[in-house]
Design a protein around this motif. Sequence first.
Motif, PDB file in Angstrom:
ATOM      1  N   GLY A 147       2.340  35.279  87.196  1.00 49.57           N
ATOM      2  CA  GLY A 147       3.597  35.825  86.682  1.00 49.57           C
ATOM      3  C   GLY A 147       4.363  34.855  85.802  1.00 49.57           C
ATOM      4  O   GLY A 147       4.239  33.637  85.931  1.00 49.57           O
ATOM      5  N   SER A 148       5.164  35.422  84.906  1.00 47.97           N
ATOM      6  CA  SER A 148       6.029  34.651  84.008  1.00 47.97           C
ATOM      7  C   SER A 148       7.483  34.790  84.444  1.00 47.97           C
ATOM      8  O   SER A 148       7.895  35.845  84.929  1.00 47.97           O
ATOM      9  N   ILE A 149       8.259  33.719  84.247  1.00 53.54           N
ATOM     10  CA  ILE A 149       9.674  33.755  84.595  1.00 53.54           C
ATOM     11  C   ILE A 149      10.531  33.262  83.438  1.00 53.54           C
ATOM     12  O   ILE A 149      10.068  32.537  82.557  1.00 53.54           O
ATOM     13  N   ALA A 150      11.789  33.684  83.453  1.00 56.90           N
ATOM     14  CA  ALA A 150      12.822  33.118  82.600  1.00 56.90           C
ATOM     15  C   ALA A 150      14.031  32.864  83.484  1.00 56.90           C
ATOM     16  O   ALA A 150      14.098  33.350  84.614  1.00 56.90           O
ATOM     17  N   ILE A 151      14.983  32.096  82.990  1.00 54.18           N
ATOM     18  CA  ILE A 151      16.139  31.720  83.807  1.00 54.18           C
ATOM     19  C   ILE A 151      17.428  32.152  83.123  1.00 54.18           C
ATOM     20  O   ILE A 151      17.534  32.105  81.887  1.00 54.18           O
ATOM     21  N   GLY A 152      18.399  32.626  83.918  1.00 53.10           N
ATOM     22  CA  GLY A 152      19.667  33.074  83.360  1.00 53.10           C
ATOM     23  C   GLY A 152      20.830  32.723  84.254  1.00 53.10           C
ATOM     24  O   GLY A 152      20.651  32.390  85.439  1.00 53.10           O
ATOM     25  N   SER A 153      22.037  32.821  83.711  1.00 55.81           N
ATOM     26  CA  SER A 153      23.239  32.453  84.459  1.00 55.81           C
ATOM     27  C   SER A 153      24.033  33.660  84.933  1.00 55.81           C
ATOM     28  O   SER A 153      25.035  33.502  85.628  1.00 55.81           O
ATOM     29  N   ALA A 158       7.706  26.857  82.344  1.00 51.03           N
ATOM     30  CA  ALA A 158       7.740  28.298  82.599  1.00 51.03           C
ATOM     31  C   ALA A 158       8.962  28.955  81.995  1.00 51.03           C
ATOM     32  O   ALA A 158       8.865  30.021  81.366  1.00 51.03           O
ATOM     33  N   VAL A 159      10.141  28.350  82.156  1.00 51.07           N
ATOM     34  CA  VAL A 159      11.354  29.001  81.648  1.00 51.07           C
ATOM     35  C   VAL A 159      11.469  28.890  80.137  1.00 51.07           C
ATOM     36  O   VAL A 159      12.119  29.731  79.498  1.00 51.07           O
TER      37      VAL A 159
END
Length: 454
Positions: A313-319, A362-363
Amino acid sequence: MATVWAEKALLRDGWAENVRIEISPDGLIETIQTGQPAEGHRTGVLLPAPANCHSHAFQRAMAGLTEKRGPDPSDSFWTWRQLMFRFLDRLTPEHVETIAAFVQMEMLEAGYSANVEFHYLHHQPGGLPYANLAEMAERIAAASVTTGMGLTLLPVHYQYGGCDKRALGSGQIRFGNTLDAYAELHAKSAEAIAHLPADSRIGVAPHSLRAVAPEDLGHHVRLAGDTPLHMHLAEQIAEVEEIQAAYGKRPVELVLDSMELNERCCFIHCTQMLSHETDGLARSGAVAGLCPITESSLGDGIFDGVRWFENGGSIAIGSDSNIRISLSEELRTLDYSQRLRDHSRAALATPDKSTGRRLFDAVNAGGATTSARNHGSLAIGKLADMMALKADAVDLIGRGGDTILDCYVFAGDDRMVADVWSAGRHMVTEGSHIGREAIVSAYARTMKELGEAI
């Protein structure tokens, strides 16, 4: 042509020393040379700067105002949501612009290069559209002009108050649009960013399976085309139960069965998934948009990062709620949540990559996909979305290679950030945004006007 030189840099092929990078006038990395003498703008540790994959800018002005226990002894996400609804009724377009600029400034100072704004505050208090349907979208765009931050704007479709398709409540009516009205809003939002720099992007965002009908998701997919499509998914237990009761399937099961998924799809939170859902969604190519600080604040649950990565799986990061904007802390919170759940250490590391390196890679990759920006690594032809850590940061003394990232994520914090570029725009120097004084002053005036909103 701008020149940046770094003592150390994390290039697409790995770490290098004495790196000279030239940035073209259109914000792309034109040349990269290693083993070069110092010239141009000199930095310590140069890294690719990721996109912030999920933000509701206006919620920044609520930070710290919802930490009291309400009359309900089972205070939760849903009681927080009611407080949020009351707060937003006081926001004007001018407020939204100054808050968004402050949020973007903080994101840049934390090391993010771009903001993916999940934008659902569209209408006037009472639900009447502004004369310009995209008034609020234009305010988000104006904020990005002020800050120089890359922007991927996601106008949100929000139509129903629940799976039974009930009318929106008083706190939601500023969000609401029919399918046809949403299509018009999306078109006008695209016009609103047309005058922004060429790295700006538009996308589509059905809010959630509670706020849009599953049978309408095909409409959103067609409207998105080859642009990003983002949606909240499986965030809360009550949400999962409502969707399962209405449709006979859990949220992730419904999405897997009814949509053709790919890397342009980003599902936010995914904190309430069973093992087979984690496996299936990870293998679909869709990106999980994680917001660990907000997910902790709201008691959402813990994303199963270990299983997700095991399935490619792929991930991104957010606030997300922007209660605290900190790239390093988002990554640390994500990893620590895995350790606490599984009673383990370095849960997301691999034999060839440390925890910090794996998460950072990843991010950056996931952020590039979810923002539809040509960035994610320091490589020729990529946007110059870059962050530099201070060479003299105490926790980096004597460190090299991936240990630099581990020290940044686990021992340090965003005070290590010295410089940030977004598509070659050098917006943060010596740890501060170049327009900080004016942006903070405007935000302070807005906060005084809002007063005690909750």
